[in-house]
Scaffold this motif. Structure first.
Motif, mmCIF file in Angstrom:
data_model
loop_
_atom_site.group_PDB
_atom_site.id
_atom_site.type_symbol
_atom_site.label_atom_id
_atom_site.label_comp_id
_atom_site.label_asym_id
_atom_site.label_seq_id
_atom_site.Cartn_x
_atom_site.Cartn_y
_atom_site.Cartn_z
ATOM 1 N N ASP A 1 0.845 -1.192 0.000
ATOM 2 C CA ASP A 1 0.000 0.000 0.000
ATOM 3 C C ASP A 1 0.879 1.239 0.000
ATOM 4 N N GLU A 2 0.323 2.384 0.409
ATOM 5 C CA GLU A 2 1.050 3.649 0.328
ATOM 6 C C GLU A 2 2.262 3.691 1.260
ATOM 7 N N LYS A 3 2.227 2.905 2.337
ATOM 8 C CA LYS A 3 3.281 2.996 3.333
ATOM 9 C C LYS A 3 4.245 1.813 3.315
ATOM 10 N N ASN B 1 -3.453 0.839 4.230
ATOM 11 C CA ASN B 1 -3.022 2.229 4.371
ATOM 12 C C ASN B 1 -3.299 3.013 3.103
ATOM 13 N N SER B 2 -4.561 3.395 2.925
ATOM 14 C CA SER B 2 -4.963 4.203 1.772
ATOM 15 C C SER B 2 -6.259 4.926 2.110
ATOM 16 N N ASN C 1 -5.052 2.189 -4.720
ATOM 17 C CA ASN C 1 -3.626 1.930 -4.878
ATOM 18 C C ASN C 1 -3.106 0.933 -3.847
#
Length: 608
Positions: free
Chosen positions: A15-17, A42-43, A105
């Motif tokens: 994910d984003e992180k 985490n989005s 994403n």
């Protein structure tokens, strides 16, 4: 005993992180943006409660698998949906290698070792230019915390270590040096790695009580080819042999370079001893075909040595020694191509030959009959259909289970004349009921995979309808997902032609397969029949209730009639009613009935 420890279930999330690898062990996992979830996505585009992973027992394989459900167990769906391998789905059983996207994403991939040889897990994924996940080579394995995932020995023993975007460059100590265990010429596993695979296969076989086979293969004419054409041609020939051998085995079987002109094949999961004979014959057939190398047509001769666990040994060294001894004996006796030391008669072929004669006789002697099981609308009490079920009463052995004789009929092609008899008898019976004034309902008849692929199926159905006088809309044909998947394009063509006849089509055992929204939209189904396994295990507040609710919702969203099979208790009736499923079939309402009893049942409609 449930085979719950036969392998690992791994989920890789990016994910984003973070990029995280999670070993799945619990019965359920909530997934979403909120921190209360077992797996946090985490989005900002992810829903608070986006999806749920549910572990479910497959009663056929006696092993667990994980299903992904869009939303939570209370029926709330996500905003952006769940996509598996690019296809949006409400519920889906995950298979090894599936790629998951959460409508944003956040990407994930699922991996399991239950359907192979329980060895490497290729779980290292990286994001490519378009934001999707791209697979790396099998050499590196990462995860959220140290956890041993395979039973490899010494340097093959891989542990899982914490990884995020800052740890893309793993040190050499954290990388499995796969080159040391592969043959550089053919890129097959070498003898060392084969021994490790065999060790793992034996451990699994002892736990699961299955057979394991080892086949040593010697190309006894290879020296002449090297001498006559040179070593470069010989090397190319070995590569061609490796490719050809690899092409004829299941994904869980292992082909290895044993050394020189020898190969080894590991068969980690064998159901019957006679299967080895068939596999050996297949190996010989593909190697007997000429090879074309650098413009030269080359012919090979080969010898085999076979050993089986547990008959020929309980450990790696004993089994390999036995296979080597058998290979040596066969070479001395010049047995070109025998995959066993015993009789050359294939027991399976003999069994099918006998079955064909017995089933043919049963058809001629009118030993077959049909029973009919009602499908009931619980709101109105009306009967909305009758399913025709084939029965066989043998004059000597009595009632023979359909689960035993129908597969044999399928293998011997007798399913074609037997299936035609079933269809015609069911249509005649339904027409007879209507002529005496009983309520008109569709009669449903099951189509086997072999029938669906038969070129004259549509023509045969049309002829039966003409001969019996039954209106097409009073006939429903049931097709399983497994039958569809054998040739989806052919199935689509046949189903459209049947639809043009006016015949209804239902998907039988819905939910056992992938329950794909895509092909449900493409194919002209009228009815979905929920598999008995879902109903049988249905309990209040159970995970199966959430899965079943998703399947029913999927059917209703496509304006399809939904029928639950295998309903046996009042509790199941009420739970299905609460899930908005109104049509049911099962012993709670009636067992399968002879034609006369079924007529009485129709006369009593409504029954609830």
């Amino acid at each position: 005993m449930v085979n719950s420890q036969a392998g690992s279930h791994i989920l890789v999330i990016e994910d984003e992180k973070y990029r995280r690898t999670i070993s799945l062990e619990e019965a359920t996992y909530s997934m979403g943006r909120h921190k209360s979830n077992a797996i946090v996505l985490n989005s900002k585009q992810a829903s608070r409660k986006h999806a749920t992973l549910i572990r479910r027992l497959n009663t056929k394989t006696n092993s667990y698998s994980y299903w992904i459900l869009d939303g939570d167990l209370e029926g709330n769906k996500s905003v952006n949906g769940v996509f598996v391998n690019g296809e949006k789905c409400l519920v889906k059983e995950l298979k090894n290698g599936d790629l998951i996207n959460f409508g944003c994403n956040v990407n994930a991939s699922y991996h399991c070792t239950t359907n192979g040889s329980d060895t490497f897990i290729n779980i290292e994924r990286f994001r490519n230019g378009n934001g999707t996940l791209n697979e790396r080579t099998i050499g590196e394995v990462t995860a959220v915390k140290p956890r041993e995932i395979t039973s490899f020995k010494s340097t093959l023993r891989a542990t899982l270590t914490l990884s995020d975007d800052r740890q893309d460059n793993l040190s050499s100590k954290e990388t499995i040096q796969e080159q040391a265990f592969r043959d550089p010429l053919t890129d097959l596993p070498n003898r060392t790695l084969f021994h490790e695979y065999l060790s793992i296969a034996l451990s699994n076989a002892k736990r699961n009580q299955n057979l394991v086979g080892v086949v040593l293969l010697d190309l006894d004419s290879f020296k002449q080819i090297n001498d006559g054409f040179g070593y470069p041609i010989g090397d190319q020939l070995l590569k061609c042999c490796a490719d050809r051998l690899n092409s004829c085995f299941r994904s869980g079987d292992i082909v290895a370079r044993w050394g020189g002109d020898e190969f080894a094949i590991l068969l980690p999961r064998i159901s019957h001893i006679e299967d080895v004979s068939k596999i050996g014959q297949r190996i010989l057939e593909i190697l007997q075909q000429p090879f074309e190398v650098s413009g030269q047509k080359l012919q090979l001769r080969s010898q085999m040595g076979v050993a089986l666990y547990p008959q020929d040994g309980q450990d790696v060294s004993t089994i390999v020694e036995q296979a080597t001894a058998n290979l040596r004996q066969n070479k001395e006796r010049k047995i070109d191509g025998s995959a066993s030391q015993g009789s050359t008669v294939d027991p399976k072929a003999a069994q099918l030959f006998k079955a064909k004669n017995v089933l043919s006789q049963a058809l001629v002697q009118e030993e077959f009959s049909l029973c009919y099981q009602p499908q009931v609308n619980i709101s109105s009490g009306e009967i909305h259909g009758m399913e025709a079920l084939l029965r066989w009463k043998h004059p000597r052995f009595g009632q023979v289970s359909p689960s035993k004789f129908i597969p044999l009929a399928e293998e011997t092609d007798l399913i074609i004349p037997i299936g035609k008899w079933v269809l015609k008898t069911a249509c005649i019976q339904n027409q007879a009921w209507q002529k005496i004034g009983l309520p008109a309902v569709p009669v449903s008849v099951n189509l086997s995979p072999r029938q669906l692929q038969h070129p004259d199926l549509v023509k045969m159905v049309g002829q039966v309808l003409d001969e019996t006088g039954l209106a097409p809309h009073w006939l429903e044909l049931e097709i399983t997902e497994a039958a569809l998947m054998q040739d989806l394009e052919l199935a689509r063509k046949v189903m459209r032609e049947l639809q043009q006849l006016g015949v209804s089509i239902s998907m039988d055992d819905f939910g056992i397969g992938c329950s794909s929204l895509g092909y449900l939209k493409q194919l002209p189904f009228h009815t979905l029949k929920i598999a008995q396994s879902f109903v049988r295990e249905l309990k209040d507040d159970s995970q199966d209730a959430a899965l079943l609710s998703a399947l029913i919702t999927l059917g209703r969203s496509l304006n399809l009639r939904v029928v639950a099979e295998g309903v046996e208790t009042e509790q199941q009736v009420e739970l299905l009613r609460s899930l908005h499923c109104e049509e049911m079939q099962g012993y709670r309402f009636s067992k399968p009935l002879q034609a006369e009893e079924a007529a009485k049942f129709l006369a009593l409609s409504p029954i609830v």
